[in-house]
Design an enzyme around this catalytic site. Sequence first.
Site, short mmCIF file in Angstrom:
data_model
loop_
_atom_site.label_atom_id
_atom_site.label_comp_id
_atom_site.label_asym_id
_atom_site.label_seq_id
_atom_site.Cartn_x
_atom_site.Cartn_y
_atom_site.Cartn_z
N ARG A 140 0.85 -1.21 0.00
CA ARG A 140 0.00 0.00 0.00
C ARG A 140 0.88 1.25 0.00
O ARG A 140 0.59 2.23 -0.71
CB ARG A 140 -0.96 -0.03 1.19
CG ARG A 140 -2.00 -1.13 1.10
CD ARG A 140 -3.08 -1.00 2.17
NE ARG A 140 -2.61 -1.18 3.53
CZ ARG A 140 -2.48 -2.35 4.15
NH1 ARG A 140 -2.82 -3.47 3.51
NH2 ARG A 140 -2.07 -2.41 5.42
N LYS A 158 -11.21 15.33 5.64
CA LYS A 158 -12.38 14.84 4.91
C LYS A 158 -13.12 13.80 5.74
O LYS A 158 -12.51 13.03 6.47
CB LYS A 158 -11.96 14.22 3.58
CG LYS A 158 -13.14 13.94 2.66
CD LYS A 158 -12.87 12.81 1.69
CE LYS A 158 -13.08 11.47 2.33
NZ LYS A 158 -13.11 10.35 1.37
N GLU A 214 -18.35 15.02 2.99
CA GLU A 214 -18.66 14.25 1.78
C GLU A 214 -19.89 13.37 2.02
O GLU A 214 -19.77 12.20 2.37
CB GLU A 214 -17.47 13.37 1.39
CG GLU A 214 -17.72 12.52 0.14
CD GLU A 214 -16.63 11.49 -0.12
OE1 GLU A 214 -16.73 10.80 -1.14
OE2 GLU A 214 -15.69 11.37 0.68
N LYS A 217 -17.91 18.05 -0.90
CA LYS A 217 -17.63 16.96 -1.84
C LYS A 217 -18.92 16.16 -1.98
O LYS A 217 -19.48 15.70 -0.97
CB LYS A 217 -16.50 16.07 -1.33
CG LYS A 217 -16.18 14.90 -2.25
CD LYS A 217 -14.88 14.19 -1.87
CE LYS A 217 -14.63 12.99 -2.76
NZ LYS A 217 -13.33 12.34 -2.53
#
Length: 336
Positions: free
Chosen positions: A44, A134, A175, A217
Amino acid sequence: MNELQETIKKILASGKGILAADASTPTMTKRFEKVGIASTEETRRQFRQLLVTTPDLEKYIGGVILFDETIRQKLDNGKTFSEHLAGRGILPGIKVDEGTEPFGGSENEKITKGLDGLAGRLGEYVVMGAKFTKWRAVITIGKGIPTLECIQANADTLAEFVFASQAKGFVAIPEPEVVMDGNHTIKKCEEITIETLQALFKSLKTQGVDLEGLILKTNMVLPGKESGQKVSVQEIAQATIRALRNSVPTEVPAIVFLSGGQEAVLATERLNEICKAADVPWELGFSFERALEGPAMEIWKGKAENTDVAQAALLHRAKMNSLARKGEYKKELENE
């Protein structure tokens, strides 16, 4: 607040967008498995290193949302991801929610968790160099859902996240995503998107946050993946713009769209049409994950020898979406 507004301007300057490199470990594992990559902390790290070290990325990307694992990792050269991005003029951000859990005992509705201990984590992320945060909420359309209670609970949670983030000096990106899963029509998606966004901004007002210090978002207005409904890019653009006009206050400086599982080129086409058709008070942009990273991941396949070609694919998608932000994308440019 002036600092928050300056941060927003930097992230979205000159047609730039946001790269969402913040998929959770289970999500990354699923995506890796599809292309034959073993998901480990190291693979990752390698993939996200590939993303952020892409040459010329700063021409089209102004911010990168990192995952908690990634912001704590270092590149091969010993720099942290935040240090590397900041050195290229790209602002590092951080996903601060901790995923979803069933809402009210339902397996079909979700509430996002992560408010417990959020203030402490935000303090850590300040030290690690993050400039924006976020939080994603998931709204699913189906039989009898979403319920008003689920929409409201997620709106309240998003508002608390924005308040906590701004208190620590972060630009917040709430979001609320009305997901594509399901057989609903585009009309139903428009209705639920309006309902979700209206609830969000009502909760934000109650919480007393500064709307000028956040970026929204949100999803494009689309029919469900299983609906079979055929709609043109123009219909999607019109429905999306209508939904935003009916729900987003003019004080919000910018709205960025998520790709939400759309095929990469299609997401760009739709973004272009929305930005071209829109005469709106907000700056419009993109914050894509799969529609930016997907092609690069498929090419890379965990092999170092594929890095250059994978990075070229990422840069191409970033450039196409930057053009779409200005309404200047054309499909023939895909063959550049």
